[in-house]
Design a protein around this motif. Structure first.
Motif, PDB file in Angstrom:
ATOM      1  N   ILE A  39      36.934  23.975  37.230  1.00 59.36           N
ATOM      2  CA  ILE A  39      37.748  24.970  37.937  1.00 59.36           C
ATOM      3  C   ILE A  39      38.914  25.437  37.067  1.00 59.36           C
ATOM      4  CG2 ILE A  39      39.289  25.283  39.932  1.00 59.36           C
ATOM      5  CD1 ILE A  39      36.456  25.325  40.749  1.00 59.36           C
ATOM      6  N   ARG A  40      39.411  24.561  36.206  1.00 59.13           N
ATOM      7  CA  ARG A  40      40.584  24.889  35.393  1.00 59.13           C
ATOM      8  C   ARG A  40      40.243  25.629  34.099  1.00 59.13           C
ATOM      9  NH1 ARG A  40      41.388  19.254  35.869  1.00 59.13           N
ATOM     10  NH2 ARG A  40      41.849  18.868  38.037  1.00 59.13           N
ATOM     11  N   THR A  41      38.993  25.962  33.892  1.00 64.59           N
ATOM     12  CA  THR A  41      38.601  26.645  32.662  1.00 64.59           C
ATOM     13  C   THR A  41      38.653  28.159  32.841  1.00 64.59           C
ATOM     14  OG1 THR A  41      36.243  26.670  33.231  1.00 64.59           O
ATOM     15  CG2 THR A  41      37.061  24.726  32.032  1.00 64.59           C
ATOM     16  N   VAL A  42      38.739  28.845  31.722  1.00 65.52           N
ATOM     17  CA  VAL A  42      38.752  30.317  31.745  1.00 65.52           C
ATOM     18  C   VAL A  42      37.423  30.874  32.271  1.00 65.52           C
ATOM     19  CG1 VAL A  42      38.974  32.388  30.321  1.00 65.52           C
ATOM     20  CG2 VAL A  42      40.523  30.455  29.972  1.00 65.52           C
ATOM     21  N   PRO A  43      36.255  30.360  31.835  1.00 68.92           N
ATOM     22  CA  PRO A  43      35.002  30.887  32.395  1.00 68.92           C
ATOM     23  C   PRO A  43      34.908  30.734  33.916  1.00 68.92           C
ATOM     24  CG  PRO A  43      34.536  29.702  30.378  1.00 68.92           C
ATOM     25  CD  PRO A  43      35.981  29.453  30.701  1.00 68.92           C
ATOM     26  N   ALA A  44      35.426  29.635  34.467  1.00 66.32           N
ATOM     27  CA  ALA A  44      35.404  29.465  35.929  1.00 66.32           C
ATOM     28  C   ALA A  44      36.318  30.475  36.601  1.00 66.32           C
ATOM     29  CB  ALA A  44      35.813  28.045  36.301  1.00 66.32           C
ATOM     30  N   ALA A  45      37.495  30.691  36.018  1.00 64.83           N
ATOM     31  CA  ALA A  45      38.410  31.689  36.582  1.00 64.83           C
ATOM     32  C   ALA A  45      37.791  33.074  36.528  1.00 64.83           C
ATOM     33  CB  ALA A  45      39.737  31.663  35.828  1.00 64.83           C
ATOM     34  N   LEU A  46      37.114  33.387  35.438  1.00 62.86           N
ATOM     35  CA  LEU A  46      36.440  34.685  35.335  1.00 62.86           C
ATOM     36  C   LEU A  46      35.330  34.809  36.374  1.00 62.86           C
ATOM     37  CD1 LEU A  46      36.296  35.171  31.470  1.00 62.86           C
ATOM     38  CD2 LEU A  46      37.521  36.592  33.105  1.00 62.86           C
ATOM     39  N   MET A  47      34.597  33.725  36.610  1.00 67.39           N
ATOM     40  CA  MET A  47      33.541  33.777  37.621  1.00 67.39           C
ATOM     41  C   MET A  47      34.133  34.012  39.011  1.00 67.39           C
ATOM     42  SD  MET A  47      30.867  30.854  36.409  1.00 67.39           S
ATOM     43  CE  MET A  47      29.460  31.388  37.361  1.00 67.39           C
ATOM     44  N   VAL A  49      36.893  35.625  39.633  1.00 64.23           N
ATOM     45  CA  VAL A  49      37.300  37.038  39.633  1.00 64.23           C
ATOM     46  C   VAL A  49      36.080  37.922  39.856  1.00 64.23           C
ATOM     47  CG1 VAL A  49      38.154  38.902  38.142  1.00 64.23           C
ATOM     48  CG2 VAL A  49      39.387  36.725  38.273  1.00 64.23           C
ATOM     49  N   GLU A  50      34.975  37.611  39.168  1.00 66.09           N
ATOM     50  CA  GLU A  50      33.742  38.394  39.323  1.00 66.09           C
ATOM     51  C   GLU A  50      33.226  38.329  40.757  1.00 66.09           C
ATOM     52  OE1 GLU A  50      32.588  37.254  34.752  1.00 66.09           O
ATOM     53  OE2 GLU A  50      31.481  36.340  36.408  1.00 66.09           O
ATOM     54  N   ILE A  51      33.314  37.151  41.375  1.00 63.05           N
ATOM     55  CA  ILE A  51      32.860  37.001  42.761  1.00 63.05           C
ATOM     56  C   ILE A  51      33.744  37.815  43.702  1.00 63.05           C
ATOM     57  CG2 ILE A  51      32.652  35.354  44.667  1.00 63.05           C
ATOM     58  CD1 ILE A  51      31.769  33.273  42.515  1.00 63.05           C
ATOM     59  N   GLY A  52      35.057  37.694  43.545  1.00 58.28           N
ATOM     60  CA  GLY A  52      35.977  38.402  44.436  1.00 58.28           C
ATOM     61  C   GLY A  52      35.915  39.905  44.292  1.00 58.28           C
ATOM     62  N   ALA A 139      37.643  53.762  44.725  1.00 57.95           N
ATOM     63  CA  ALA A 139      38.123  52.389  44.611  1.00 57.95           C
ATOM     64  C   ALA A 139      37.007  51.469  44.116  1.00 57.95           C
ATOM     65  CB  ALA A 139      38.658  51.902  45.952  1.00 57.95           C
ATOM     66  N   ALA A 140      35.795  51.704  44.594  1.00 56.04           N
ATOM     67  CA  ALA A 140      34.656  50.899  44.143  1.00 56.04           C
ATOM     68  C   ALA A 140      34.418  51.104  42.651  1.00 56.04           C
ATOM     69  CB  ALA A 140      33.401  51.245  44.937  1.00 56.04           C
ATOM     70  N   ALA A 141      34.581  52.341  42.172  1.00 61.84           N
ATOM     71  CA  ALA A 141      34.416  52.607  40.738  1.00 61.84           C
ATOM     72  C   ALA A 141      35.478  51.859  39.935  1.00 61.84           C
ATOM     73  CB  ALA A 141      34.496  54.107  40.460  1.00 61.84           C
ATOM     74  N   PHE A 142      36.706  51.850  40.417  1.00 60.03           N
ATOM     75  CA  PHE A 142      37.765  51.112  39.723  1.00 60.03           C
ATOM     76  C   PHE A 142      37.442  49.623  39.644  1.00 60.03           C
ATOM     77  CE2 PHE A 142      41.545  48.430  40.135  1.00 60.03           C
ATOM     78  CZ  PHE A 142      42.141  48.689  38.913  1.00 60.03           C
ATOM     79  N   PHE A 143      37.063  49.033  40.781  1.00 61.88           N
ATOM     80  CA  PHE A 143      36.751  47.608  40.776  1.00 61.88           C
ATOM     81  C   PHE A 143      35.485  47.313  39.983  1.00 61.88           C
ATOM     82  CE2 PHE A 143      39.435  47.655  44.702  1.00 61.88           C
ATOM     83  CZ  PHE A 143      40.462  46.889  44.170  1.00 61.88           C
ATOM     84  N   ALA A 144      34.558  48.266  39.933  1.00 57.48           N
ATOM     85  CA  ALA A 144      33.343  48.063  39.142  1.00 57.48           C
ATOM     86  C   ALA A 144      33.661  47.964  37.655  1.00 57.48           C
ATOM     87  CB  ALA A 144      32.346  49.188  39.405  1.00 57.48           C
ATOM     88  N   ILE A 145      34.596  48.778  37.154  1.00 55.80           N
ATOM     89  CA  ILE A 145      34.924  48.680  35.731  1.00 55.80           C
ATOM     90  C   ILE A 145      35.707  47.399  35.455  1.00 55.80           C
ATOM     91  CG2 ILE A 145      37.064  50.025  35.740  1.00 55.80           C
ATOM     92  CD1 ILE A 145      34.365  49.960  32.999  1.00 55.80           C
ATOM     93  N   ALA A 150      35.351  41.854  33.246  1.00 56.38           N
ATOM     94  CA  ALA A 150      35.328  40.404  33.476  1.00 56.38           C
ATOM     95  C   ALA A 150      34.006  39.802  32.994  1.00 56.38           C
ATOM     96  CB  ALA A 150      35.551  40.098  34.951  1.00 56.38           C
ATOM     97  N   TYR A 151      32.885  40.473  33.287  1.00 57.90           N
ATOM     98  CA  TYR A 151      31.596  39.986  32.787  1.00 57.90           C
ATOM     99  C   TYR A 151      31.540  40.071  31.259  1.00 57.90           C
ATOM    100  CZ  TYR A 151      29.211  39.313  37.250  1.00 57.90           C
ATOM    101  OH  TYR A 151      28.817  38.851  38.480  1.00 57.90           O
ATOM    102  N   GLY A 152      32.158  41.091  30.687  1.00 56.26           N
ATOM    103  CA  GLY A 152      32.224  41.182  29.231  1.00 56.26           C
ATOM    104  C   GLY A 152      33.006  40.022  28.631  1.00 56.26           C
ATOM    105  N   ALA A 153      34.128  39.662  29.255  1.00 52.01           N
ATOM    106  CA  ALA A 153      34.907  38.505  28.786  1.00 52.01           C
ATOM    107  C   ALA A 153      34.100  37.220  28.958  1.00 52.01           C
ATOM    108  CB  ALA A 153      36.227  38.426  29.546  1.00 52.01           C
TER     109      ALA A 153
END
Length: 176
Positions: A39-47, A49-52, A139-145, A150-153
């Motif tokens: 949970i404390r790793t960057v990949p977990a935080a990115l996941m 963010v991707e989920i939310g 708004a969906a377009a903004f969150f999509a980019i 986030a997936y790129g990171a």
């Protein structure tokens, strides 16, 4: 005759614990183990963010009349599929199930997943941005980019993990 050791270590257990009847706790400790350090790793935080944000993308598209414009079907497909797959993958990593499935090359699987998610979310963003006709789609377009970034990171971190695991056979076999 040999002397009995001065210190003897004994351990006792109840029949319930020995038979595995300890309820939910024995189930979780035997089959899965929650990896709190993940949970404390960057990949977990990115996941997370991707989920939310992925949830926001498909919820915003679903809240409008997306069936009138066929392009939004693609945006819905990409956002819902990758939202579900990311949740599933997060649970696999958080619960330590990947340790039980050692036959899967996890660094490579995560790299492929994140690269595919980045590319498909990029196409969904372009489709969404080109078809905006009201504020929920904008708004969906903004969150999509943002999710695409986030997936790129995540793809970058997955690449670094894959490369660090000896994924490049040429550098491992050539003597220096």
């Amino acid at each position: 005759m040999a002397e009995f050791p001065a210190k003897v270590s004994t351990e006792t257990s109840s029949p319930q614990a020995a038979s595995g009847g300890g309820g939910f706790h024995s189930f979780t400790s035997r089959y899965v183990s929650m990896d709190m350090s993940f949970i404390r790793t960057v990949p977990a935080a990115l996941m997370l963010v991707e989920i939310g944000l992925g949830l926001l993308v498909w919820a915003l598209i679903a809240s409008s009349s997306y069936t009138q414009i066929p392009a939004y079907g693609w945006v819905m497909f990409v956002s819902v599929v990758f939202w579900l797959l990311t949740i599933f993958l997060f649970l696999i990593l958080f619960l330590g199930i990947q340790n039980k499935m050692s036959f899967v090359p996890w660094p490579l699987a995560l790299l492929v997943f994140n690269v595919m998610a980045t590319l498909l979310y990029l196409t969904a963003f372009i489709t969404n941005a080109a078809s905006v006709y009201n504020s929920p789609q904008g708004a969906a377009a903004f969150f999509a980019i943002v999710v695409t970034l986030a997936y790129g990171a995540s793809a970058f971190f997955a690449f670094m993990s894959w490369r660090g695991d000896g994924g490049n056979a040429a550098t491992n076999t050539v003597p220096a």
